[in-house]
Design an enzyme around this catalytic site. Structure first.
Site, short mmCIF file in Angstrom:
data_model
loop_
_atom_site.label_atom_id
_atom_site.label_comp_id
_atom_site.label_asym_id
_atom_site.label_seq_id
_atom_site.Cartn_x
_atom_site.Cartn_y
_atom_site.Cartn_z
N CYS A 161 -33.51 25.71 -6.84
CA CYS A 161 -34.10 25.32 -5.55
C CYS A 161 -33.76 26.32 -4.46
O CYS A 161 -34.57 26.54 -3.56
CB CYS A 161 -33.71 23.89 -5.17
SG CYS A 161 -31.97 23.58 -5.25
N GLU A 176 -33.41 16.30 -1.12
CA GLU A 176 -33.21 17.75 -1.22
C GLU A 176 -34.45 18.28 -1.91
O GLU A 176 -34.67 18.05 -3.10
CB GLU A 176 -31.94 18.05 -2.01
CG GLU A 176 -31.39 19.44 -1.73
CD GLU A 176 -31.86 20.49 -2.71
OE1 GLU A 176 -33.01 20.99 -2.51
OE2 GLU A 176 -31.14 20.81 -3.64
N LYS A 230 -31.98 8.06 -12.54
CA LYS A 230 -33.21 8.36 -13.27
C LYS A 230 -33.29 9.88 -13.45
O LYS A 230 -33.58 10.61 -12.51
CB LYS A 230 -34.42 7.85 -12.49
CG LYS A 230 -35.70 7.95 -13.28
CD LYS A 230 -36.59 9.01 -12.70
CE LYS A 230 -37.81 9.26 -13.55
NZ LYS A 230 -37.62 10.35 -14.51
N GLU A 242 -43.81 27.10 -2.72
CA GLU A 242 -42.78 27.28 -3.74
C GLU A 242 -43.42 27.38 -5.12
O GLU A 242 -44.20 26.50 -5.51
CB GLU A 242 -41.82 26.09 -3.71
CG GLU A 242 -40.67 26.25 -4.67
CD GLU A 242 -39.69 25.09 -4.61
OE1 GLU A 242 -40.15 23.92 -4.65
OE2 GLU A 242 -38.49 25.35 -4.53
P1 ADP Z 1 -41.12 18.60 -10.38
O1 ADP Z 1 -42.56 18.73 -10.00
O2 ADP Z 1 -40.33 19.81 -10.09
O3 ADP Z 1 -40.89 18.04 -11.74
P2 ADP Z 1 -40.71 16.06 -9.19
O4 ADP Z 1 -40.44 15.73 -7.77
O5 ADP Z 1 -42.00 15.62 -9.77
O6 ADP Z 1 -40.50 17.60 -9.33
O7 ADP Z 1 -39.55 15.49 -10.13
C1 ADP Z 1 -38.23 15.26 -9.72
C2 ADP Z 1 -37.83 13.87 -10.17
O8 ADP Z 1 -38.66 12.93 -9.50
C3 ADP Z 1 -38.00 13.62 -11.66
O9 ADP Z 1 -36.92 12.82 -12.12
C4 ADP Z 1 -39.31 12.85 -11.71
O10 ADP Z 1 -39.41 12.02 -12.83
C5 ADP Z 1 -39.21 12.04 -10.44
N1 ADP Z 1 -40.52 11.55 -9.95
C6 ADP Z 1 -41.73 12.13 -10.12
N2 ADP Z 1 -42.70 11.37 -9.53
C7 ADP Z 1 -42.09 10.30 -8.99
C8 ADP Z 1 -42.54 9.15 -8.24
N3 ADP Z 1 -43.81 8.94 -7.96
N4 ADP Z 1 -41.60 8.26 -7.83
C9 ADP Z 1 -40.30 8.45 -8.08
N5 ADP Z 1 -39.82 9.49 -8.80
C10 ADP Z 1 -40.69 10.41 -9.24
#
Ligand code: ADP
Length: 494
Positions: free
Chosen positions: A300, A265, A189, A398
């Protein structure tokens, strides 16, 4: 490889709407949903991606399970998997420039860095694990006479991988390459704002001979696609790079479903510590600036806290401020650009909010503004915040933007205390001419990597992973394979 005419030709080339890749087929969302992809270079619609549904994730995880169970990939000799992966790496290299330009238009990274850190790094990672996998062996345990203990290493099954938008191909390959080399099937994903290159890279994998169902990509919202994937009973191991907030949720999803192993990570607030005896202060200034401002700080391991020994603090800050002003910010497809676009408007607004809060607290700010607004793109000046105390929010949380918090210190002990005084533990650096101090600092700092007299360097041969709330497990190096291989004992009475 670096052909500016070709880059300019690709700059405005139309990008067709992208679809999922499930069971070897390109397919739309089950309900036909799409999402617009905005380019951070100009704020305009670049193309669309499929907005995945729970049914799409279900189709992908079922396809991955079938592919794993019938052995079309997991059952191949490691050398046969290696041959396909090597072909995949070669195809990525052949298409590197196109992949890099699409990536830059999608996420804003400077083209020079994008080319090296994205397709070329991904190809190198795939080649590394391809070459490794037919050299990994099991064990014969030193058991008592009359018994034979064999330790097999078996692929875990279906791997779910959720990756972020800052370096999608590099980070994606850190997960995909060892998982696939080990014989697993994967459902990937990508981030909503950086799916295009991963879809293309996955398609090249199919072209290279990955059987259908072995590598599936489902695009869409984290809260839908990511959540359903993390809750899936078919996923055996979940690997993730992203925010701590999402990381926590993934652990919960695991607990609520099948107790899948979750490797995270997460972020960092990495200390870059400059002692007065740094061997080359001009080099420390340049490298420290690159360590936080390249890719607009969306790294990161970015060195986002600069700890400077008080006796050189003012001089160092003055030199850094002068150097920052020479860093060209703007069009990431121009090879002279040092810092490209912020990935999204949401991220830009978040960066600016951090700066405003620091300003309101009375900190001195250099930079700190949105620039080039007329382009419609999301650009921000490299930003220095001085007069910061270790406990201030700007020194604890961060930002994930081009914002550097500067903290003076007086002694080695104080530097260590400040360096370790956050919830994070991802990366760090120490600048000193004192060899013994360098070694003491490496041992004392709680982080997955400590650089000495440089910042940000590493390669695929060394592990990357965090301690404390920066995560668990490691990407890169042969150690990464452990996440994707289960140990199984055969105990035989002779
Ligand atoms: P950022 O805030 O830097 O975008 P995220 O952790 O939100 O970091 O995003 C990293 C990845 O996690 C992306 O692929 C995002 O779509 C996914 N993501 C965000 N929210 C969820 C969730 N509730 N469950 C699973 N994956 C998620």
């Amino acid at each position: 490889m670096f052909d500016q005419n070709r880059i300019d030709a690709l700059r405005d080339a139309p990008i067709p709407p992208a679809q999922h890749l499930i069971d070897g087929q390109s397919c739309p969302a089950s309900d036909g949903g799409i999402m617009e992809v905005l380019s951070p270079l100009n704020g305009k619609v670049l193309t669309t991606i499929a907005q995945g549904t729970a049914a799409d994730v279900e189709a992908a995880t079922q396809a991955a399970r079938r592919a794993f169970d019938d052995g079309r990939w997991s059952g191949l000799a490691p050398a046969a998997r290696k041959a396909v992966l090597l072909k995949w790496a070669a195809l990525i290299e052949e298409n590197a420039l196109e992949l890099a330009v699409i990536g830059v238009r999608d996420n804003g990274t400077e083209i020079g860095m994008a080319l090296k850190a994205e397709p070329l790094s991904a190809a190198g990672t795939i080649r590394y694990y391809a070459e490794a996998i037919d050299k990994i062996t099991g064990e014969i345990a030193p058991t008592a006479p009359g018994t034979l203990g064999l330790v097999h290493r078996e692929p875990v099954g279906v791997v779910g991988a959720i990756v972020p938008w800052n370096f999608p191909l590099m980070i994606g390959a850190w997960k995909l390459a060892p998982a696939l080399a080990a014989g697993n099937s994967v459902v990937l994903k990508p981030a909503e704002t950086a799916s295009l290159t991963l879809l293309r890279m996955a398609q090249l994998g199919l072209d290279a001979g990955l059987p259908p169902g072995v590598l599936n990509v489902v695009t869409g919202l984290g809260a839908v696609v990511g959540e359903v994937l993390a809750l899936s009973m078919e996923v055996d191991v979940l690997v993730f790079t992203g925010s701590g907030t999402t990381g926590r949720r993934l652990l919960e999803y695991s607990a609520r479903s099948n107790l899948k192993r979750v490797y995270l990570e997460l972020g960092g607030k990495s200390p870059n510590i400059v002692f007065a005896d740094a061997p080359d202060l001009a080099e420390a200034v340049k490298t420290s600036a690159a360590g936080i401002f390249r890719n607009a700080g969306q790294v990161c391991v970015a060195g986002s806290r600069l700890l400077v020994e008080r006796s050189i603090h003012d001089q160092f800050v003055a030199e850094l401020t002068a150097y920052m002003k020479t860093m060209p910010v703007g069009d990431p497809l121009n090879p002279a650009t040092a810092a490209g676009a912020v990935n999204s408007l949401r991220q830009l607004e978040q960066n600016l909010q951090f700066v405003e809060e620091a300003r309101a607290q009375g900190h001195a700010i250099t930079g700190g503004a949105r620039i080039l607004e007329g382009t419609g793109g999301y650009f921000m000046e490299p930003t220095l915040v001085t007069g910061v105390s270790p406990s201030d929010r700007i020194a604890q949380d961060e930002v994930f933007g081009p914002v550097l918090a500067v903290i003076p210190f007086d002694t080695e002990e104080e530097a260590i205390r400040i360096a370790n005084g956050t919830d994070y533990g991802l990366a760090a650096a120490v600048w000193t001419s004192d060899l013994l101090r360098a070694h003491r600092m490496v041992r004392a700092i709680k982080a997955g990597i400590v650089h000495v007299n440089t910042y940000g360097g590493s390669d695929i041969t060394v592990p990357l992973g965090g301690v404390k709330q920066s995560g668990n497990g490691h990407d890169k190096s042969l150690h990464a394979l452990d996440k994707y291989l289960d140990l199984k004992t055969a105990w035989i009475k002779l």
